[in-house]
Write a protein that holds these residues in place. Structure first.
Motif, PDB file in Angstrom:
ATOM      1  N   VAL A  45      35.219   3.155 -24.797  1.00 47.22           N
ATOM      2  CA  VAL A  45      34.136   2.690 -25.652  1.00 47.22           C
ATOM      3  C   VAL A  45      33.912   1.216 -25.323  1.00 47.22           C
ATOM      4  CG1 VAL A  45      33.439   2.216 -28.032  1.00 47.22           C
ATOM      5  CG2 VAL A  45      34.712   4.294 -27.519  1.00 47.22           C
ATOM      6  N   ALA A  46      32.662   0.832 -25.086  1.00 42.56           N
ATOM      7  CA  ALA A  46      32.331  -0.569 -24.830  1.00 42.56           C
ATOM      8  C   ALA A  46      31.512  -1.108 -25.996  1.00 42.56           C
ATOM      9  CB  ALA A  46      31.552  -0.706 -23.529  1.00 42.56           C
ATOM     10  N   SER A  47      31.742  -2.352 -26.314  1.00 46.83           N
ATOM     11  CA  SER A  47      31.006  -2.997 -27.393  1.00 46.83           C
ATOM     12  C   SER A  47      29.507  -2.892 -27.122  1.00 46.83           C
ATOM     13  CB  SER A  47      31.424  -4.466 -27.477  1.00 46.83           C
ATOM     14  OG  SER A  47      30.808  -5.087 -28.555  1.00 46.83           O
ATOM     15  N   GLY A  48      28.766  -2.459 -28.130  1.00 44.42           N
ATOM     16  CA  GLY A  48      27.309  -2.345 -28.007  1.00 44.42           C
ATOM     17  C   GLY A  48      26.814  -0.959 -27.657  1.00 44.42           C
ATOM     18  N   GLU A  49      27.701  -0.051 -27.280  1.00 40.03           N
ATOM     19  CA  GLU A  49      27.237   1.291 -26.955  1.00 40.03           C
ATOM     20  C   GLU A  49      27.485   2.241 -28.124  1.00 40.03           C
ATOM     21  OE1 GLU A  49      29.242   2.468 -23.346  1.00 40.03           O
ATOM     22  OE2 GLU A  49      30.906   3.333 -24.423  1.00 40.03           O
ATOM     23  N   VAL A  50      26.748   3.342 -28.120  1.00 40.92           N
ATOM     24  CA  VAL A  50      26.894   4.357 -29.163  1.00 40.92           C
ATOM     25  C   VAL A  50      28.181   5.130 -28.920  1.00 40.92           C
ATOM     26  CG1 VAL A  50      25.867   6.423 -30.182  1.00 40.92           C
ATOM     27  CG2 VAL A  50      24.406   4.528 -29.503  1.00 40.92           C
ATOM     28  N   ILE A  51      28.968   5.302 -29.967  1.00 38.01           N
ATOM     29  CA  ILE A  51      30.235   6.023 -29.875  1.00 38.01           C
ATOM     30  C   ILE A  51      29.947   7.521 -29.904  1.00 38.01           C
ATOM     31  CG2 ILE A  51      32.464   6.435 -30.971  1.00 38.01           C
ATOM     32  CD1 ILE A  51      32.154   3.595 -32.208  1.00 38.01           C
ATOM     33  N   THR A  52      30.459   8.254 -28.920  1.00 40.63           N
ATOM     34  CA  THR A  52      30.211   9.698 -28.834  1.00 40.63           C
ATOM     35  C   THR A  52      31.402  10.493 -29.362  1.00 40.63           C
ATOM     36  OG1 THR A  52      31.160   9.878 -26.625  1.00 40.63           O
ATOM     37  CG2 THR A  52      28.791   9.357 -26.755  1.00 40.63           C
ATOM     38  N   ASP A  53      31.143  11.738 -29.696  1.00 38.44           N
ATOM     39  CA  ASP A  53      32.220  12.646 -30.108  1.00 38.44           C
ATOM     40  C   ASP A  53      33.250  12.797 -28.990  1.00 38.44           C
ATOM     41  OD1 ASP A  53      31.364  13.319 -32.730  1.00 38.44           O
ATOM     42  OD2 ASP A  53      29.935  14.768 -31.907  1.00 38.44           O
ATOM     43  N   GLU A  54      32.779  12.845 -27.740  1.00 39.50           N
ATOM     44  CA  GLU A  54      33.677  13.009 -26.603  1.00 39.50           C
ATOM     45  C   GLU A  54      34.621  11.813 -26.482  1.00 39.50           C
ATOM     46  OE1 GLU A  54      30.313  13.335 -26.402  1.00 39.50           O
ATOM     47  OE2 GLU A  54      30.167  15.504 -26.180  1.00 39.50           O
ATOM     48  N   ALA A  55      34.094  10.607 -26.674  1.00 43.71           N
ATOM     49  CA  ALA A  55      34.938   9.410 -26.615  1.00 43.71           C
ATOM     50  C   ALA A  55      35.977   9.437 -27.726  1.00 43.71           C
ATOM     51  CB  ALA A  55      34.081   8.148 -26.709  1.00 43.71           C
ATOM     52  N   LEU A  56      35.569   9.851 -28.921  1.00 41.51           N
ATOM     53  CA  LEU A  56      36.504   9.932 -30.045  1.00 41.51           C
ATOM     54  C   LEU A  56      37.597  10.956 -29.780  1.00 41.51           C
ATOM     55  CD1 LEU A  56      33.972   9.681 -32.993  1.00 41.51           C
ATOM     56  CD2 LEU A  56      35.633   7.955 -32.274  1.00 41.51           C
ATOM     57  N   ASP A  57      37.237  12.113 -29.233  1.00 40.35           N
ATOM     58  CA  ASP A  57      38.236  13.133 -28.898  1.00 40.35           C
ATOM     59  C   ASP A  57      39.240  12.592 -27.886  1.00 40.35           C
ATOM     60  OD1 ASP A  57      37.060  14.961 -30.605  1.00 40.35           O
ATOM     61  OD2 ASP A  57      35.961  16.001 -29.002  1.00 40.35           O
ATOM     62  N   HIS A  58      38.735  11.882 -26.878  1.00 37.19           N
ATOM     63  CA  HIS A  58      39.602  11.302 -25.851  1.00 37.19           C
ATOM     64  C   HIS A  58      40.567  10.288 -26.472  1.00 37.19           C
ATOM     65  CE1 HIS A  58      40.704  10.050 -21.796  1.00 37.19           C
ATOM     66  NE2 HIS A  58      40.580   8.805 -22.210  1.00 37.19           N
ATOM     67  N   LEU A  59      40.069   9.419 -27.334  1.00 36.53           N
ATOM     68  CA  LEU A  59      40.914   8.408 -27.971  1.00 36.53           C
ATOM     69  C   LEU A  59      41.954   9.038 -28.891  1.00 36.53           C
ATOM     70  CD1 LEU A  59      38.199   5.736 -28.785  1.00 36.53           C
ATOM     71  CD2 LEU A  59      40.049   5.544 -27.093  1.00 36.53           C
ATOM     72  N   ARG A  60      41.523  10.040 -29.671  1.00 41.60           N
ATOM     73  CA  ARG A  60      42.459  10.701 -30.589  1.00 41.60           C
ATOM     74  C   ARG A  60      43.575  11.400 -29.830  1.00 41.60           C
ATOM     75  NH1 ARG A  60      38.013  12.416 -34.915  1.00 41.60           N
ATOM     76  NH2 ARG A  60      36.935  12.950 -33.025  1.00 41.60           N
ATOM     77  N   SER A  61      43.212  12.135 -28.775  1.00 41.11           N
ATOM     78  CA  SER A  61      44.245  12.852 -28.029  1.00 41.11           C
ATOM     79  C   SER A  61      45.184  11.874 -27.327  1.00 41.11           C
ATOM     80  CB  SER A  61      43.637  13.838 -27.028  1.00 41.11           C
ATOM     81  OG  SER A  61      42.941  13.160 -26.014  1.00 41.11           O
ATOM     82  N   GLY A  62      44.647  10.787 -26.800  1.00 40.18           N
ATOM     83  CA  GLY A  62      45.494   9.782 -26.174  1.00 40.18           C
ATOM     84  C   GLY A  62      46.457   9.151 -27.161  1.00 40.18           C
ATOM     85  N   ALA A  63      45.966   8.815 -28.360  1.00 40.92           N
ATOM     86  CA  ALA A  63      46.819   8.215 -29.388  1.00 40.92           C
ATOM     87  C   ALA A  63      47.925   9.186 -29.799  1.00 40.92           C
ATOM     88  CB  ALA A  63      45.981   7.802 -30.591  1.00 40.92           C
ATOM     89  N   GLU A  64      47.602  10.477 -29.884  1.00 39.46           N
ATOM     90  CA  GLU A  64      48.605  11.486 -30.239  1.00 39.46           C
ATOM     91  C   GLU A  64      49.720  11.576 -29.200  1.00 39.46           C
ATOM     92  OE1 GLU A  64      46.609  15.206 -30.858  1.00 39.46           O
ATOM     93  OE2 GLU A  64      45.468  14.429 -32.562  1.00 39.46           O
ATOM     94  N   TYR A  65      49.383  11.338 -27.929  1.00 45.19           N
ATOM     95  CA  TYR A  65      50.364  11.425 -26.855  1.00 45.19           C
ATOM     96  C   TYR A  65      51.011  10.080 -26.531  1.00 45.19           C
ATOM     97  CZ  TYR A  65      49.094  16.228 -26.038  1.00 45.19           C
ATOM     98  OH  TYR A  65      48.893  17.579 -26.202  1.00 45.19           O
ATOM     99  N   GLY A  66      50.732   9.065 -27.335  1.00 43.60           N
ATOM    100  CA  GLY A  66      51.403   7.785 -27.165  1.00 43.60           C
ATOM    101  C   GLY A  66      50.784   6.836 -26.166  1.00 43.60           C
ATOM    102  N   VAL A  67      49.539   7.075 -25.767  1.00 42.86           N
ATOM    103  CA  VAL A  67      48.861   6.155 -24.863  1.00 42.86           C
ATOM    104  C   VAL A  67      48.675   4.822 -25.591  1.00 42.86           C
ATOM    105  CG1 VAL A  67      46.668   5.724 -23.670  1.00 42.86           C
ATOM    106  CG2 VAL A  67      47.697   7.986 -23.588  1.00 42.86           C
ATOM    107  N   LEU A  80      37.897   2.150 -36.366  1.00 41.62           N
ATOM    108  CA  LEU A  80      37.173   1.560 -35.246  1.00 41.62           C
ATOM    109  C   LEU A  80      36.209   0.530 -35.808  1.00 41.62           C
ATOM    110  CD1 LEU A  80      36.280   4.888 -33.457  1.00 41.62           C
ATOM    111  CD2 LEU A  80      38.020   3.279 -32.740  1.00 41.62           C
ATOM    112  N   ARG A  81      35.998  -0.558 -35.063  1.00 40.80           N
ATOM    113  CA  ARG A  81      35.032  -1.560 -35.499  1.00 40.80           C
ATOM    114  C   ARG A  81      33.657  -1.136 -35.008  1.00 40.80           C
ATOM    115  NH1 ARG A  81      37.109  -7.505 -34.828  1.00 40.80           N
ATOM    116  NH2 ARG A  81      35.801  -7.792 -36.646  1.00 40.80           N
ATOM    117  N   VAL A  82      32.713  -1.075 -35.941  1.00 39.03           N
ATOM    118  CA  VAL A  82      31.346  -0.677 -35.631  1.00 39.03           C
ATOM    119  C   VAL A  82      30.390  -1.717 -36.204  1.00 39.03           C
ATOM    120  CG1 VAL A  82      31.871   1.794 -35.564  1.00 39.03           C
ATOM    121  CG2 VAL A  82      31.151   0.748 -37.714  1.00 39.03           C
ATOM    122  N   VAL A  83      29.183  -1.760 -35.654  1.00 38.51           N
ATOM    123  CA  VAL A  83      28.151  -2.637 -36.187  1.00 38.51           C
ATOM    124  C   VAL A  83      27.720  -2.074 -37.536  1.00 38.51           C
ATOM    125  CG1 VAL A  83      25.801  -3.505 -35.798  1.00 38.51           C
ATOM    126  CG2 VAL A  83      27.416  -3.340 -33.886  1.00 38.51           C
ATOM    127  N   ALA A  84      27.589  -2.938 -38.519  1.00 40.84           N
ATOM    128  CA  ALA A  84      27.181  -2.505 -39.855  1.00 40.84           C
ATOM    129  C   ALA A  84      25.815  -1.836 -39.801  1.00 40.84           C
ATOM    130  CB  ALA A  84      27.152  -3.703 -40.803  1.00 40.84           C
TER     131      ALA A  84
END
Length: 91
Positions: A45-67, A80-84
């Motif tokens: 995820v890069a600052s300023g871009e729209v967060i996708t479901d796919e990016a969230l799935d990738h982050l969640r699975s990585g966090a679960e595996y200790g990345v 996650l920090r998002v623009v208001a």
């Protein structure tokens, strides 16, 4: 973080107001931070871009595996920090 808060940036302008939200609410929102899991250290995820479901799935699975996600405001990716909402529109 309060929706009305903003931090000065180098150019003298102020950054858009941002807030933390749970990952379940972040899909479709604009990211206010860059999130780069290690390894490999490539931003998901890069600052300023729209967060996708796919990016969230990738982050969640990585966090679960200790990345490691050292540069995120919350390295556990529970928030996650998002623009208001409404901050990116011009009135």
């Amino acid at each position: 973080m309060d929706d009305r808060s903003a931090e000065p940036i180098a150019s003298g302008r102020r950054s858009p107001p941002r807030r933390g939200c749970g990952p379940w609410a972040a899909a479709g929102r604009i990211a206010a931070e860059t999130i780069s899991p290690h390894p490999p250290g490539v931003p998901v995820v890069a600052s300023g871009e729209v967060i996708t479901d796919e990016a969230l799935d990738h982050l969640r699975s990585g966090a679960e595996y200790g990345v490691l996600i050292p540069v995120a405001a919350d390295s556990s990716v529970r928030t996650l920090r998002v623009v208001a909402r409404g901050a990116h529109t011009r009135g």
